[in-house]
Design a protein around this motif. Structure first.
Motif, PDB file in Angstrom:
ATOM      1  N   GLU A  73     -66.643 -19.577   7.850  1.00  0.00           N
ATOM      2  CA  GLU A  73     -67.873 -20.359   7.832  1.00  0.00           C
ATOM      3  C   GLU A  73     -69.081 -19.443   7.895  1.00  0.00           C
ATOM      4  OE1 GLU A  73     -67.728 -23.148  11.006  1.00  0.00           O
ATOM      5  OE2 GLU A  73     -66.116 -24.351  10.108  1.00  0.00           O
ATOM      6  N   HIS A 107     -71.784 -16.175  13.968  1.00  0.00           N
ATOM      7  CA  HIS A 107     -70.473 -16.322  14.617  1.00  0.00           C
ATOM      8  C   HIS A 107     -69.590 -17.245  13.778  1.00  0.00           C
ATOM      9  CE1 HIS A 107     -72.160 -14.339  18.106  1.00  0.00           C
ATOM     10  NE2 HIS A 107     -73.167 -15.217  18.103  1.00  0.00           N
ATOM     11  N   ARG A 129     -66.903 -19.233  12.028  1.00  0.00           N
ATOM     12  CA  ARG A 129     -65.525 -19.497  12.429  1.00  0.00           C
ATOM     13  C   ARG A 129     -64.569 -19.074  11.333  1.00  0.00           C
ATOM     14  NH1 ARG A 129     -63.137 -25.452  13.743  1.00  0.00           N
ATOM     15  NH2 ARG A 129     -63.742 -25.676  11.553  1.00  0.00           N
ATOM     16  N   ARG A 130     -63.445 -18.492  11.722  1.00  0.00           N
ATOM     17  CA  ARG A 130     -62.417 -18.035  10.788  1.00  0.00           C
ATOM     18  C   ARG A 130     -61.168 -18.878  11.018  1.00  0.00           C
ATOM     19  NH1 ARG A 130     -63.300 -12.801   9.080  1.00  0.00           N
ATOM     20  NH2 ARG A 130     -61.076 -12.315   9.034  1.00  0.00           N
ATOM     21  N   GLN A 131     -60.631 -19.443   9.953  1.00  0.00           N
ATOM     22  CA  GLN A 131     -59.490 -20.348  10.098  1.00  0.00           C
ATOM     23  C   GLN A 131     -58.562 -20.255   8.899  1.00  0.00           C
ATOM     24  OE1 GLN A 131     -60.571 -24.460  10.445  1.00  0.00           O
ATOM     25  NE2 GLN A 131     -58.603 -25.083  11.289  1.00  0.00           N
ATOM     26  N   PRO A 134     -56.760 -20.837  14.083  1.00  0.00           N
ATOM     27  CA  PRO A 134     -57.817 -19.831  13.948  1.00  0.00           C
ATOM     28  C   PRO A 134     -57.252 -18.509  13.429  1.00  0.00           C
ATOM     29  CG  PRO A 134     -57.247 -20.143  16.250  1.00  0.00           C
ATOM     30  CD  PRO A 134     -56.518 -21.196  15.490  1.00  0.00           C
ATOM     31  N   LYS A 143     -61.620 -10.919  17.621  1.00  0.00           N
ATOM     32  CA  LYS A 143     -61.283 -12.337  17.774  1.00  0.00           C
ATOM     33  C   LYS A 143     -59.774 -12.520  17.744  1.00  0.00           C
ATOM     34  CE  LYS A 143     -65.490 -14.216  15.677  1.00  0.00           C
ATOM     35  NZ  LYS A 143     -66.033 -15.088  14.612  1.00  0.00           N
TER      36      LYS A 143
END
Length: 437
Positions: free
Chosen positions: A34, A38, A40-42, A62, A68
């Protein structure tokens, strides 16, 4: 036809790519990043439902990145391979996951969560305690069972032993179980018939129980003046507001809870009016969503002036508990009942309303509807309630003044209301009087 390329990403790329968007690894596996500092990684798996053109997205978890925690590329590939295997077997991976989720939720877990989510709407602690007792203690045999596994036989095993002995409790328990399954179905955690539903289900399987109506003990209305005099005498020696509270309840014919939780801001002594908020009314009997205006007689006003300190906060309770500092706590639930029984053992606080209703019906010619409205009862069917907006306050004020004079022993004369139609904003017609019977 050439097979789609798999394993397009390297482990390093999967952890260091920062560009927002979808980054394909092949075979329906994507790393989604995204936008934002920060972002988001998914990991997701995209696929088509067999036999349709619908595309579905299955979240895998995630993704691991710089600093992370999350799924590594290898972990994501294993999950994607498992999803492809289910597709090859004709299964829907998302539907399978939902089924697994449902299978993991027990009746007890869901019932406890539901109770926490709805308890703010309960009127008091007793309601919450009753729900908790039914769902934790009485439903113990099904608490560890999966929601989807429970059937009507399980519910019968809970209800049958108490259906004929404590029928009211059994009916309340059944109703609460039914609501749990209704909520579970609404959340997609249960399918099929509700095992606790009454019509066409439990009604046909449980024996018909005799219901006995509970009547609250009440004094004959001719004895009420004596009860009030006794309360006044006890107040002189006890120096407590509880006897005044009991007298006030008799004077206004309200429910005990409505008077116990009465706050200073609800009283308008200038208008001789007490407005009970809608949320404190008993909605089964009272018009829904409406506050209730209680006209105050001379004696009722005198009592309020005696118990409300001049510097009282608007939020202070009018009838405060004996040990309540700053009037932050109301009278105890049974305090008024004990005060009444001390002067007349065969009497309850709710019975005071019955005494008033008998007096209004036997000794006056006020219309039935006016007496019922004075008790905050619904009058007429739903259509009539929808069209009637007035509260007949003027007529009710006349009725309550007559009641106050009767129980105060001021006069043995009871005022009769005219049968002629009368608007609430017109002056009342001439009054007739007759001796009390």
């Amino acid at each position: 036809m050439a097979k789609r390329q798999l394993h397009k990403l390297s482990s390093r790329e999967a952890e260091t790519i920062a560009e927002p968007g979808r980054h394909g690894d092949g075979g329906g596996l994507y790393l989604v990043i995204e936008a934002g500092v920060h972002g988001r990684r998914q990991w997701i798996f995209l696929y088509r439902v067999r036999g349709t053109s619908k595309r579905r997205e299955l979240g895998l978890g995630p993704a691991k990145g710089k600093g992370k925690d999350g799924l590594s590329l290898a972990d994501a590939r294993r999950k994607a391979a498992d999803a492809r295997k289910k597709l090859a077997e004709g299964k829907d991976p998302a539907a399978e996951r939902r089924a697994e989720k449902v299978a993991a939720i027990t009746f007890g877990e869901f019932a406890d969560a539901l109770l926490q989510s709805i308890k703010s709407g309960f009127k008091g602690k007793k309601t919450y305690a009753d729900w908790k007792r039914d769902l934790k203690v009485r439903c113990q045999p099904i608490r560890s069972k999966n929601l989807q596994e429970i059937n009507t036989t399980d519910i019968l095993a809970i209800l049958s032993p108490m259906w004929l002995t404590i029928n009211r409790t059994a009916r309340e328990t059944r109703s609460r179980i039914e609501r749990v399954f209704m909520a579970a179905r609404a959340k997609g955690l249960r399918s099929g018939e509700n095992p606790a539903i009454w019509r066409g289900n439990l009604k046909e399987l449980l024996p018909k129980a005799k219901r006995s109506k509970r009547h609250h003990q009440a004094a004959p209305y001719k004895g009420v003046p004596g009860i009030v005099r006794a309360l006044q005498e006890k107040h002189k020696s006890a120096d407590s507001s509880v006897n005044l509270a009991a007298e006030f309840i008799i004077l206004t014919a309200v429910r005990t809870g409505e008077a116990r939780f009465m706050r200073v801001r609800e009283v308008d002594l200038g208008e001789r009016l007490w407005i009970v908020p809608a949320e404190r009314m008993k909605t089964e009997d009272s018009p829904e969503g409406l506050c209730f205006e209680v006209p105050l007689s001379d004696r009722a006003v005198s009592i309020l002036k005696a118990v409300i300190p001049k510097d009282a906060s608007p939020d202070a309770y009018v009838f405060a508990g004996q040990w309540s500092r700053n009037r932050e706590k109301p009278l105890g639930m049974n305090a008024v009942l004990h005060a009444l029984k001390a002067v007349y053992p065969a009497m309850t606080t709710h019975g005071c309303r019955s005494s008033f209703r008998d007096w209004a019906g036997d000794e006056t010619t006020y219309e039935r509807d006016i007496a019922e409205m004075a008790l905050a009862h619904k009058v007429g069917d739903e259509v009539e309630q929808a069209y009637r907006r007035g509260s007949a306050l003027k007529k009710r004020r006349q009725l309550m003044e007559a009641w106050a004079r009767y129980i105060g022993g001021v006069s043995n004369v009871v005022t009769f209301a005219s049968r002629e139609p009368q608007s609430d904003d017109r002056e009342p017609p001439s009054r007739q009087t007759a001796e009390s019977r």
